[in-house]
Design an enzyme around this catalytic site. Structure first.
Site, short mmCIF file in Angstrom:
data_model
loop_
_atom_site.label_atom_id
_atom_site.label_comp_id
_atom_site.label_asym_id
_atom_site.label_seq_id
_atom_site.Cartn_x
_atom_site.Cartn_y
_atom_site.Cartn_z
NE ARG A 60 -2.42 -1.66 3.25
CZ ARG A 60 -2.28 -2.94 3.61
NH1 ARG A 60 -2.77 -3.88 2.84
NH2 ARG A 60 -1.66 -3.28 4.72
CD GLU A 97 2.60 -11.38 18.50
OE1 GLU A 97 2.10 -11.75 19.56
OE2 GLU A 97 1.94 -10.94 17.53
P1 AMP Z 1 4.64 -2.65 11.37
O1 AMP Z 1 5.92 -3.19 10.83
O2 AMP Z 1 4.11 -3.41 12.53
O3 AMP Z 1 4.74 -1.14 11.64
O4 AMP Z 1 3.54 -2.86 10.26
C1 AMP Z 1 3.47 -2.03 9.18
C2 AMP Z 1 3.00 -2.73 7.93
O5 AMP Z 1 1.93 -3.64 8.19
C3 AMP Z 1 2.46 -1.68 6.97
O6 AMP Z 1 3.02 -1.95 5.70
C4 AMP Z 1 0.97 -1.84 7.02
O7 AMP Z 1 0.46 -1.84 5.73
C5 AMP Z 1 0.69 -3.17 7.70
N1 AMP Z 1 -0.21 -3.06 8.84
C6 AMP Z 1 0.10 -3.23 10.16
N2 AMP Z 1 -0.97 -3.11 10.94
C7 AMP Z 1 -2.01 -2.84 10.13
C8 AMP Z 1 -3.41 -2.59 10.35
N3 AMP Z 1 -3.96 -2.60 11.56
N4 AMP Z 1 -4.18 -2.34 9.26
C9 AMP Z 1 -3.64 -2.32 8.02
N5 AMP Z 1 -2.35 -2.55 7.76
C10 AMP Z 1 -1.54 -2.80 8.79
#
Ligand code: AMP
Length: 174
Positions: A60, A97
């Protein structure tokens, strides 16, 4: 048609697994005025960083990164999942995780003169964006900031990002 893009982000509980509230941006993308208003707001905060390249994170981040790069008239560099980029790549692995994940960039995609802003849709735990930041620096570009459509503040992901960089979230939840 509304330009209030925040109202067009839908919460989808328990997707892709129980306990996760997925932030669905497809209604926002489906509204021309809302999508346009968001990109204009994003461009306003990113333009002062004077980027020469936007680095969009798969998948995205590609949508918002491409629209922003086009709006600003600068290049788009892709940060992809492993095995997708056709030429020589540099990789960064980060902890999830359970297990690990990896992102890649073309090894010759950035030069020392490039001022790079990383773009993604959601800042959650911060692992993905932190790995993307390391990747931009490994590839030889100058990271000058990170921008997200949404930040899930309660997950504290911002603390994992480079502390010497500006971080913009267009919408903070929690
Ligand atoms: P993180 O590495 O945990 O910051 O996760 C970021 C990535 O996961 C991004 O590329 C987001 O598109 C996706 N992501 C994580 N949590 C969500 C959520 N609640 N809704 C949509 N996309 C998420």
């Amino acid at each position: 048609m509304t330009t209030d893009w925040k109202s067009l982000i839908a919460d989808v509980p328990d997707f892709p697994k129980p306990g996760i509230v997925f932030k669905d941006i497809t209604p926002l993308l489906a509204s021309g005025p809302a999508f346009q208003a968001l990109i204009a707001e994003l461009a306003e905060v990113v333009a002062p960083l004077r980027p020469t390249q936007i680095a969009g994170i798969e998948s995205r981040g590609f949508i918002f990164g491409a629209a922003l790069a086009h709006h600003l008239g600068v290049g788009l560099e892709l940060i992809r999942k492993p095995g997708k980029l056709p030429r020589r790549t540099i990789a960064e692995t980060y902890a999830l995780e359970y297990g690990t994940d990896t992102v890649e960039i073309h090894a010759d995609g950035l030069g020392a003169a490039d001022r790079v802003v990383i773009v993604d849709d959601v800042l959650a735990t911060g692992g993905t964006a932190a790995a993307a930041a390391r990747l931009v620096e490994k590839a030889g570009g100058q990271l000058v900031g990170l921008a997200f459509i949404m930040e899930l503040g309660f997950l504290g992901g911002r603390a994992k990002l480079p502390q010497d960089q500006p971080v913009f979230a267009m919408h903070t939840i929690g």
